[in-house]
Design a protein around this motif. Sequence first.
Motif, mmCIF file in Angstrom:
data_model
loop_
_atom_site.group_PDB
_atom_site.id
_atom_site.type_symbol
_atom_site.label_atom_id
_atom_site.label_comp_id
_atom_site.label_asym_id
_atom_site.label_seq_id
_atom_site.Cartn_x
_atom_site.Cartn_y
_atom_site.Cartn_z
ATOM 1 N N ALA A 69 -46.482 11.930 -52.369
ATOM 2 C CA ALA A 69 -46.120 11.939 -51.109
ATOM 3 C C ALA A 69 -46.924 10.716 -50.335
ATOM 4 O O ALA A 69 -47.026 10.658 -49.332
ATOM 5 C CB ALA A 69 -46.390 13.137 -50.443
ATOM 6 N N ARG A 70 -47.160 9.595 -51.065
ATOM 7 C CA ARG A 70 -47.687 8.352 -50.376
ATOM 8 C C ARG A 70 -47.265 7.088 -51.233
ATOM 9 O O ARG A 70 -47.469 7.014 -52.336
ATOM 10 C CB ARG A 70 -49.101 8.369 -50.358
ATOM 11 N N ALA A 71 -46.911 6.248 -50.411
ATOM 12 C CA ALA A 71 -46.437 4.851 -51.025
ATOM 13 C C ALA A 71 -47.523 4.052 -51.385
ATOM 14 O O ALA A 71 -48.676 4.101 -50.868
ATOM 15 C CB ALA A 71 -45.564 4.334 -50.025
ATOM 16 N N PHE A 72 -47.581 3.315 -52.496
ATOM 17 C CA PHE A 72 -48.472 2.384 -52.732
ATOM 18 C C PHE A 72 -48.770 1.452 -51.760
ATOM 19 O O PHE A 72 -47.843 0.922 -51.086
ATOM 20 C CB PHE A 72 -48.322 1.584 -54.100
ATOM 21 N N THR A 73 -50.084 1.092 -51.597
ATOM 22 C CA THR A 73 -50.099 -0.272 -50.646
ATOM 23 C C THR A 73 -49.880 -1.629 -51.401
ATOM 24 O O THR A 73 -49.538 -1.491 -52.832
ATOM 25 C CB THR A 73 -51.704 -0.488 -50.117
ATOM 26 N N THR A 74 -49.714 -2.553 -50.733
ATOM 27 C CA THR A 74 -49.320 -3.845 -51.410
ATOM 28 C C THR A 74 -50.202 -4.290 -52.710
ATOM 29 O O THR A 74 -49.928 -4.541 -53.878
ATOM 30 C CB THR A 74 -49.204 -5.184 -50.548
ATOM 31 N N GLU A 75 -51.592 -3.881 -52.159
ATOM 32 C CA GLU A 75 -52.715 -4.277 -53.399
ATOM 33 C C GLU A 75 -52.640 -3.373 -54.357
ATOM 34 O O GLU A 75 -52.767 -3.735 -55.459
ATOM 35 C CB GLU A 75 -53.983 -4.003 -52.516
ATOM 36 N N GLU A 76 -52.254 -1.956 -54.214
ATOM 37 C CA GLU A 76 -52.343 -1.081 -55.372
ATOM 38 C C GLU A 76 -50.943 -1.461 -56.203
ATOM 39 O O GLU A 76 -51.036 -1.399 -57.237
ATOM 40 C CB GLU A 76 -51.988 0.192 -54.747
ATOM 41 N N LEU A 77 -49.791 -1.980 -55.702
ATOM 42 C CA LEU A 77 -48.829 -2.434 -56.193
ATOM 43 C C LEU A 77 -49.041 -3.494 -57.292
ATOM 44 O O LEU A 77 -48.517 -3.815 -58.423
ATOM 45 C CB LEU A 77 -47.532 -2.654 -55.477
ATOM 46 N N GLU A 78 -49.728 -4.607 -56.719
ATOM 47 C CA GLU A 78 -50.147 -5.639 -57.333
ATOM 48 C C GLU A 78 -51.297 -5.377 -58.595
ATOM 49 O O GLU A 78 -50.899 -5.936 -59.615
ATOM 50 C CB GLU A 78 -50.967 -6.578 -56.411
ATOM 51 N N VAL A 79 -51.994 -4.443 -58.262
ATOM 52 C CA VAL A 79 -52.976 -3.850 -59.350
ATOM 53 C C VAL A 79 -52.150 -3.423 -60.506
ATOM 54 O O VAL A 79 -52.330 -3.641 -61.785
ATOM 55 C CB VAL A 79 -54.103 -2.907 -58.584
ATOM 56 N N ALA A 80 -51.216 -2.546 -60.114
ATOM 57 C CA ALA A 80 -50.274 -1.886 -61.010
ATOM 58 C C ALA A 80 -49.522 -2.771 -61.797
ATOM 59 O O ALA A 80 -49.509 -2.797 -63.261
ATOM 60 C CB ALA A 80 -49.246 -0.779 -60.335
ATOM 61 N N TRP A 81 -49.111 -3.907 -61.376
ATOM 62 C CA TRP A 81 -48.143 -4.963 -62.136
ATOM 63 C C TRP A 81 -49.127 -5.668 -62.986
ATOM 64 O O TRP A 81 -48.872 -5.952 -64.154
ATOM 65 C CB TRP A 81 -47.359 -5.796 -61.213
ATOM 66 N N ALA A 82 -50.158 -6.088 -62.335
ATOM 67 C CA ALA A 82 -51.190 -6.727 -63.315
ATOM 68 C C ALA A 82 -51.660 -5.977 -64.394
ATOM 69 O O ALA A 82 -51.735 -6.391 -65.627
ATOM 70 C CB ALA A 82 -52.516 -7.315 -62.579
ATOM 71 N N ALA A 83 -51.957 -4.492 -64.360
ATOM 72 C CA ALA A 83 -52.587 -3.547 -65.426
ATOM 73 C C ALA A 83 -51.339 -3.529 -66.378
ATOM 74 O O ALA A 83 -51.674 -3.112 -67.510
ATOM 75 C CB ALA A 83 -52.932 -2.295 -64.674
ATOM 76 N N SER A 84 -50.034 -3.581 -66.020
ATOM 77 C CA SER A 84 -49.107 -3.291 -66.753
ATOM 78 C C SER A 84 -48.879 -4.313 -68.204
ATOM 79 O O SER A 84 -48.351 -3.972 -69.247
ATOM 80 C CB SER A 84 -47.717 -3.419 -66.296
ATOM 81 N N LEU A 85 -49.605 -5.426 -67.863
ATOM 82 C CA LEU A 85 -49.824 -6.621 -68.892
ATOM 83 C C LEU A 85 -50.598 -6.138 -70.211
ATOM 84 O O LEU A 85 -50.506 -6.514 -71.283
ATOM 85 C CB LEU A 85 -50.127 -7.773 -68.379
#
Length: 60
Positions: A8-24
């Motif tokens: 029940a909370r959207a990721f912040t921009t920074e959290e989304l960036e970290v998630a995309w980087a971590a996906s590598l």
Amino acid sequence: MTYQHVRARAFTTEELEVAWAASLWPAAHNARWEVLHGQPLVCGRALRTQAAERLRRANA
């Protein structure tokens, strides 16, 4: 997106960036496994195709 909905909370921009980087990391690990074990390069091809976009989304 599902994770964000459940918590029940959207990721912040920074959290989304970290998630995309971590996906590598798992993608690179899987590609490495394929090479080391002589497997078809399914993950390796996907990583080559997707890496630039994942890094762009990571703002890296």
